[in-house]
Write an enzyme that holds these catalytic residues in place. Sequence first.
Site, short mmCIF file in Angstrom:
data_model
loop_
_atom_site.label_atom_id
_atom_site.label_comp_id
_atom_site.label_asym_id
_atom_site.label_seq_id
_atom_site.Cartn_x
_atom_site.Cartn_y
_atom_site.Cartn_z
N LYS A 1 0.83 -1.20 0.00
CA LYS A 1 0.00 0.00 0.00
C LYS A 1 0.87 1.26 0.00
O LYS A 1 0.45 2.31 -0.47
CB LYS A 1 -0.95 0.02 1.20
N HIS B 1 0.02 -3.36 15.07
CA HIS B 1 0.63 -2.23 14.34
C HIS B 1 0.74 -1.07 15.32
O HIS B 1 -0.26 -0.66 15.91
CB HIS B 1 -0.20 -1.83 13.12
N GLU C 1 5.65 -5.97 8.65
CA GLU C 1 4.97 -5.43 7.45
C GLU C 1 5.44 -4.00 7.17
O GLU C 1 4.64 -3.07 7.13
CB GLU C 1 3.45 -5.42 7.69
#
Length: 391
Positions: A68, A196, A274
């Site tokens: 993304k 996250h 990530e």
Amino acid sequence: MLMPVPKLSASPKPARAKPDSSGVENLIRAMLKKHRTPFMLIRRSVLERQFQRFRKCLPEVMPYYAIKANPHPRAIKAFVKLGAGFDVASASEMKLVLSLGASRDKIIFANTVKSAEDIVTARRRQVRMMTFDNEPELYKIAEHYPGAHVLLRIKVGNEGSMVNLSLKFGADPEDAHLILRKARSLGLVPTGLSFHVGSQSKNVENYLQALEISANIFNQAKEHDVSLRIMDIGGGFPIQHFEDEIGVNFERMAAEIRKQIRRLFDKKVQFIAEPGRFLVGPAGVLVTQVTGRAFRGNKNYYYLNDGVYGDFSGMVFDHCKYEFKTLRRGQTFLSALAGPTCDSFDTLSLDVEIPELYVGDVVYVKNIGAYSSASAVANFNGFPPAKIVMV
Ligand SMILES: Cc1ncc(COP(=O)(O)O)c(C=O)c1O
């Protein structure tokens, strides 16, 4: 569309544009001979350097590039070649990385709320690993992808991060073991946890606390016969958007994360991450040109051929500020920079210190490879976003 002028960097002292000594300006001059502006250079050598830095500082954590941040096919291909895994947020991102050579075993479908259709695509493409953070999602996954390997995303502190990513996502850690057992009872494979800490997280405590909470859940799950094997520590790793920005030290941060991993987890646990911004942000250089100028409110306004609807969209969606530089040298003046659309919202800075510029002069920004072209609106007011040039 007319919106109020954004509140721009109420910085105590005006942003002063400094000359660059990294060789970037020579590259820009060479590229100007071949490409019309605006263009975004993505430097392959910097992608590679960032990937290797990550591997070196966190050798037990395999990076799954969060596409993304910048889904340009050539950037994805570069990461495939480097052996990275991929974090995808939708079926369309999944198909893209697969079409570019990613291995289905090194993809995580890291969106905790997925459409049934996208889950079916994951099943058909045999992308087994996915995140979730709520019970209704588990029922949906169980119906459309029995046997999927699920990682529970937990809510963790995002203090000090530029973009908070725990407002909309994350299960309460207290509910973790119940929801993991539920996953198993529905015929899914509870495989691990994810979190996250928020994007551009300079605060290492976020990671350390999240790891501590996660390790407790791993232990608790084991007591209930649920054996977790993957710990996904998410993204958030910070970069320097400004050259003199302080408080960003990836090496030091990684060393503390590593220590915490070793202290709290069994050696058999596999770690993945990530990262998006960290891998691609420093590789990007956006090159724009002045299309016009005006004198307003006692300063020069320079109008560029890219703006907040284009590759500076990160100013809105990523809460990001950028360091504007010019190829022209000379005495600097407090000036304003604006984008090309008819909207006052499309203002980039009201207090940048730059030399006097003329139509055709170059204004460029480094460290803008992430969350820039990815969130640009194509063709608002008829202005296309920058072409990406991989060098
Ligand atoms: C689920 C998830 N993973 C990874 C990322 C990438 O984060 P970063 O670019 O801060 O590394 C994001 C960013 O929004 C995200 O939402």
